[in-house]
Enzyme design. Structure first.
Site, PDB file in Angstrom:
ATOM      1  N   ASP A 184       0.886  -1.253  -0.059  1.00 48.11           N
ATOM      2  CA  ASP A 184       0.110  -0.121   0.073  1.00 48.11           C
ATOM      3  C   ASP A 184       1.048   1.223   0.190  1.00 48.11           C
ATOM      4  O   ASP A 184       2.175   1.104   0.256  1.00 48.11           O
ATOM      5  CB  ASP A 184      -0.992   0.067   1.196  1.00 48.11           C
ATOM      6  CG  ASP A 184      -2.325   0.955   1.018  1.00 48.11           C
ATOM      7  OD1 ASP A 184      -3.312   0.055   0.479  1.00 48.11           O
ATOM      8  OD2 ASP A 184      -2.216   2.106   0.866  1.00 48.11           O
ATOM      9  N   ASP A 202       4.759   3.348  -3.903  1.00 48.23           N
ATOM     10  CA  ASP A 202       3.625   4.129  -4.551  1.00 48.23           C
ATOM     11  C   ASP A 202       3.795   3.480  -5.930  1.00 48.23           C
ATOM     12  O   ASP A 202       4.697   3.745  -6.606  1.00 48.23           O
ATOM     13  CB  ASP A 202       4.210   5.548  -4.691  1.00 48.23           C
ATOM     14  CG  ASP A 202       3.385   6.299  -5.506  1.00 48.23           C
ATOM     15  OD1 ASP A 202       2.489   6.002  -6.288  1.00 48.23           O
ATOM     16  OD2 ASP A 202       3.680   7.540  -5.434  1.00 48.23           O
ATOM     17  N   ASN A 204      -4.163  -4.025  -8.354  1.00 50.11           N
ATOM     18  CA  ASN A 204      -5.620  -3.453  -7.603  1.00 50.11           C
ATOM     19  C   ASN A 204      -5.818  -1.928  -7.230  1.00 50.11           C
ATOM     20  O   ASN A 204      -6.554  -1.404  -7.296  1.00 50.11           O
ATOM     21  CB  ASN A 204      -5.784  -4.035  -6.300  1.00 50.11           C
ATOM     22  CG  ASN A 204      -6.882  -3.640  -5.375  1.00 50.11           C
ATOM     23  OD1 ASN A 204      -7.949  -3.955  -5.819  1.00 50.11           O
ATOM     24  ND2 ASN A 204      -6.544  -3.034  -4.551  1.00 50.11           N
ATOM     25  N   TYR A 235     -11.064   8.569 -15.537  1.00 50.33           N
ATOM     26  CA  TYR A 235     -10.824   7.263 -14.824  1.00 50.33           C
ATOM     27  C   TYR A 235     -11.404   6.134 -15.849  1.00 50.33           C
ATOM     28  O   TYR A 235     -10.660   5.157 -15.782  1.00 50.33           O
ATOM     29  CB  TYR A 235     -11.755   7.444 -13.597  1.00 50.33           C
ATOM     30  CG  TYR A 235     -11.928   6.168 -12.696  1.00 50.33           C
ATOM     31  CD1 TYR A 235     -10.720   5.393 -11.853  1.00 50.33           C
ATOM     32  CD2 TYR A 235     -13.006   5.475 -12.815  1.00 50.33           C
ATOM     33  CE1 TYR A 235     -11.155   4.411 -11.244  1.00 50.33           C
ATOM     34  CE2 TYR A 235     -13.279   4.344 -12.246  1.00 50.33           C
ATOM     35  CZ  TYR A 235     -12.363   3.895 -11.133  1.00 50.33           C
ATOM     36  OH  TYR A 235     -12.635   2.521 -10.668  1.00 50.33           O
ATOM     37  N   LYS A 248      -9.012   3.024 -16.947  1.00 50.85           N
ATOM     38  CA  LYS A 248      -9.193   1.681 -16.734  1.00 50.85           C
ATOM     39  C   LYS A 248      -9.314   1.127 -18.020  1.00 50.85           C
ATOM     40  O   LYS A 248      -8.735  -0.182 -18.143  1.00 50.85           O
ATOM     41  CB  LYS A 248     -10.548   1.599 -16.087  1.00 50.85           C
ATOM     42  CG  LYS A 248     -10.347   1.974 -14.633  1.00 50.85           C
ATOM     43  CD  LYS A 248      -9.765   1.206 -13.664  1.00 50.85           C
ATOM     44  CE  LYS A 248      -9.876   1.159 -12.268  1.00 50.85           C
ATOM     45  NZ  LYS A 248      -8.643   0.498 -11.495  1.00 50.85           N
TER      46      LYS A 248
HETATM   47  N1  LIG Z   1     -15.033   0.001  -4.649  1.00 48.55           N
HETATM   48  C1  LIG Z   1     -15.879   0.200  -5.978  1.00 48.55           C
HETATM   49  O1  LIG Z   1     -17.057   0.415  -6.077  1.00 48.55           O
HETATM   50  C2  LIG Z   1     -14.998  -0.044  -7.271  1.00 48.55           C
HETATM   51  C3  LIG Z   1     -15.690   0.027  -8.459  1.00 48.55           C
HETATM   52  C4  LIG Z   1     -14.822   0.181  -9.543  1.00 48.55           C
HETATM   53  C5  LIG Z   1     -13.643  -0.131  -9.668  1.00 48.55           C
HETATM   54  N2  LIG Z   1     -12.990  -0.212  -8.251  1.00 48.55           N
HETATM   55  C6  LIG Z   1     -11.469  -0.542  -8.529  1.00 48.55           C
HETATM   56  O2  LIG Z   1     -11.150  -1.502  -7.502  1.00 48.55           O
HETATM   57  C7  LIG Z   1      -9.767  -1.388  -6.941  1.00 48.55           C
HETATM   58  C8  LIG Z   1      -9.833  -1.306  -5.303  1.00 48.55           C
HETATM   59  O3  LIG Z   1     -10.826  -0.314  -4.838  1.00 48.55           O
HETATM   60  P1  LIG Z   1     -11.135  -0.008  -3.582  1.00 48.55           P
HETATM   61  O4  LIG Z   1     -12.545   0.346  -3.531  1.00 48.55           O
HETATM   62  O5  LIG Z   1     -10.844  -1.340  -2.730  1.00 48.55           O
HETATM   63  O6  LIG Z   1     -10.108   1.204  -3.209  1.00 48.55           O
HETATM   64  P2  LIG Z   1      -9.875   1.833  -1.877  1.00 48.55           P
HETATM   65  O7  LIG Z   1      -9.638   3.180  -1.963  1.00 48.55           O
HETATM   66  O8  LIG Z   1     -10.740   1.322  -0.699  1.00 48.55           O
HETATM   67  O9  LIG Z   1      -8.420   0.946  -1.545  1.00 48.55           O
HETATM   68  C9  LIG Z   1      -7.463   1.341  -2.231  1.00 48.55           C
HETATM   69  C10 LIG Z   1      -5.983   1.333  -1.609  1.00 48.55           C
HETATM   70  O10 LIG Z   1      -5.099   1.281  -2.646  1.00 48.55           O
HETATM   71  C11 LIG Z   1      -4.092   2.324  -2.096  1.00 48.55           C
HETATM   72  N3  LIG Z   1      -3.529   2.833  -2.942  1.00 48.55           N
HETATM   73  C12 LIG Z   1      -4.005   3.858  -3.825  1.00 48.55           C
HETATM   74  N4  LIG Z   1      -2.889   4.773  -4.512  1.00 48.55           N
HETATM   75  C13 LIG Z   1      -1.981   3.949  -4.470  1.00 48.55           C
HETATM   76  C14 LIG Z   1      -0.619   4.111  -5.062  1.00 48.55           C
HETATM   77  N5  LIG Z   1      -0.365   4.989  -5.677  1.00 48.55           N
HETATM   78  N6  LIG Z   1       0.401   3.226  -4.486  1.00 48.55           N
HETATM   79  C15 LIG Z   1       0.059   2.121  -3.527  1.00 48.55           C
HETATM   80  N7  LIG Z   1      -1.222   2.135  -2.948  1.00 48.55           N
HETATM   81  C16 LIG Z   1      -2.139   2.785  -3.580  1.00 48.55           C
HETATM   82  C17 LIG Z   1      -4.784   3.049  -0.966  1.00 48.55           C
HETATM   83  O11 LIG Z   1      -3.810   3.671  -0.158  1.00 48.55           O
HETATM   84  C18 LIG Z   1      -5.747   2.323  -0.438  1.00 48.55           C
HETATM   85  O12 LIG Z   1      -5.401   1.542   0.523  1.00 48.55           O
HETATM   86  C19 LIG Z   1      -9.305   0.062  -7.723  1.00 48.55           C
HETATM   87  O13 LIG Z   1      -8.608  -0.032  -8.798  1.00 48.55           O
HETATM   88  C20 LIG Z   1     -10.643   0.620  -7.938  1.00 48.55           C
HETATM   89  O14 LIG Z   1     -10.592   1.731  -8.974  1.00 48.55           O
HETATM   90  C21 LIG Z   1     -13.712  -0.153  -7.255  1.00 48.55           C
END
Ligand SMILES: NC(=O)c1ccc[n+]([C@@H]2O[C@H](COP(=O)([O-])OP(=O)(O)OC[C@H]3O[C@@H](n4cnc5c(N)ncnc54)[C@H](O)[C@@H]3O)[C@@H](O)[C@H]2O)c1
Length: 262
Positions: free
Chosen positions: A40, A66, A93, A165, A169
């Site tokens: 993370d 990062d 992810n 975004y 994606k």
């Molecule tokens: N939750 C949803 O409804 C949803 C919908 C469509 C797609 N997604 C995709 O699913 C994935 C996970 O989403 P989520 O909802 O669990 O996200 P979240 O924001 O709850 O968790 C994401 C984690 O990624 C970490 N992160 C962000 N940028 C980073 C970086 N540059 N380097 C390392 N870590 C980093 C953050 O600190 C966080 O802990 C993402 O790719 C998101 O785009 C989520």
């Protein structure tokens, strides 16, 4: 009984695994006997997920990086290699609007410029390219590997208000398809899982605080509930396992029927 989803002997690296979908994927992998590198941007989040896995008897290490920085990603892979050996499974992810999104990120795209657009593109597209390129040489050498990228239905069907975004994606999915073509001969697969509204810290509070918005949103889902991180992790686990060895270049929706794949 022989568990076809076992990951015994495999090392998996999950980006953005400090919470939400990534955390659940890391926990699923550990429960199926993988050694998990929990990445993370926020070191303490990664550490607490790794600690919880270890406390349950699983194998996990936290590595801060990062993903938008190739230098940081290379350092993470070097550290992961020292801790656990070469990576067999990469889950890209980390995403959404990044770890530290600009306050302007949700304004209409025509009202801001490259400095805000870059936030979405850097994490959702460059993050995927950076981590995949760092993982690939070991996978080629060892003639095996799984690369799985979490995209969004926004990248398949588009979402108003999330235009850049959506583009990032869709770009990541295109990259995965091309990578699948390049790496198939080495027994390395590359696939995407496309998700829609999933209750994770990124969106749960926003929707729970606004029940009308949640109800309206759910009317578009055939199965009228938001996703849970386990819904996504189940699919990711299958793709990560040996059971999926003839599946590559695909995007699998896990979305309660929000938008179908044909
Ligand atoms: N939750 C949803 O409804 C949803 C919908 C469509 C797609 N997604 C995709 O699913 C994935 C996970 O989403 P989520 O909802 O669990 O996200 P979240 O924001 O709850 O968790 C994401 C984690 O990624 C970490 N992160 C962000 N940028 C980073 C970086 N540059 N380097 C390392 N870590 C980093 C953050 O600190 C966080 O802990 C993402 O790719 C998101 O785009 C989520």
């Amino acid at each position: 009984m022989n568990d076809i989803l076992t990951l015994t002997g495999r090392v998996a690296l999950v980006t953005g695994a400090g919470q939400g979908v990534g955390q659940q994927v890391a926990e699923h992998f550990a429960a199926h006997d993988a050694t998990v590198i929990v990445n993370d941007y926020f070191a303490e989040r990664a550490q607490s997920v790794a600690d919880a896995i270890t406390a349950r008897g699983g194998k996990a290490f936290a590595v801060q990086a990062d993903v938008t920085s190739l230098e940081s990603v290379k350092a993470m892979f070097a550290q992961a290699r020292e801790l656990a050996g070469p990576i067999d499974i990469l889950v890209n992810n980390a995403g959404n609007l990044g770890a530290t999104p600009s306050p302007d990120a949700r304004k209409p795209f025509w009202e801001h410029g490259p400095e805000v657009w870059a936030g979405a593109i850097d994490v959702n597209l460059y993050g995927v390219i950076n981590c995949t390129s760092a993982a690939t040489p070991d996978m080629i050498e060892r003639q095996r590997g799984r690369i799985i990228t979490i995209i969004s239905d926004a990248g398949r069907v588009g979402e108003a208000g999330l235009e850049v975004y959506s583009a990032a994606k869709a770009g990541a999915a295109g990259f995965m398809r091309a990578v699948a073509r390049s790496l198939g001969r080495y027994q390395v697969t590359a696939n995407c899982v496309a998700i829609s509204a999933t209750f994770t810290p990124a969106i749960e509070k926003r929707l729970k605080d606004n029940p009308e918005m949640l109800k309206k949103m759910m009317s578009k889902y055939v199965i009228r509930r938001p996703g849970k991180p386990t819904d996504v992790a189940n699919m990711v686990l299958f793709i990560a396992s040996d059971a999926s060895e003839w599946i590559t270049g695909q995007t699998y929706p896990v979305n309660g029927g929000y938008a179908f794949a044909v």
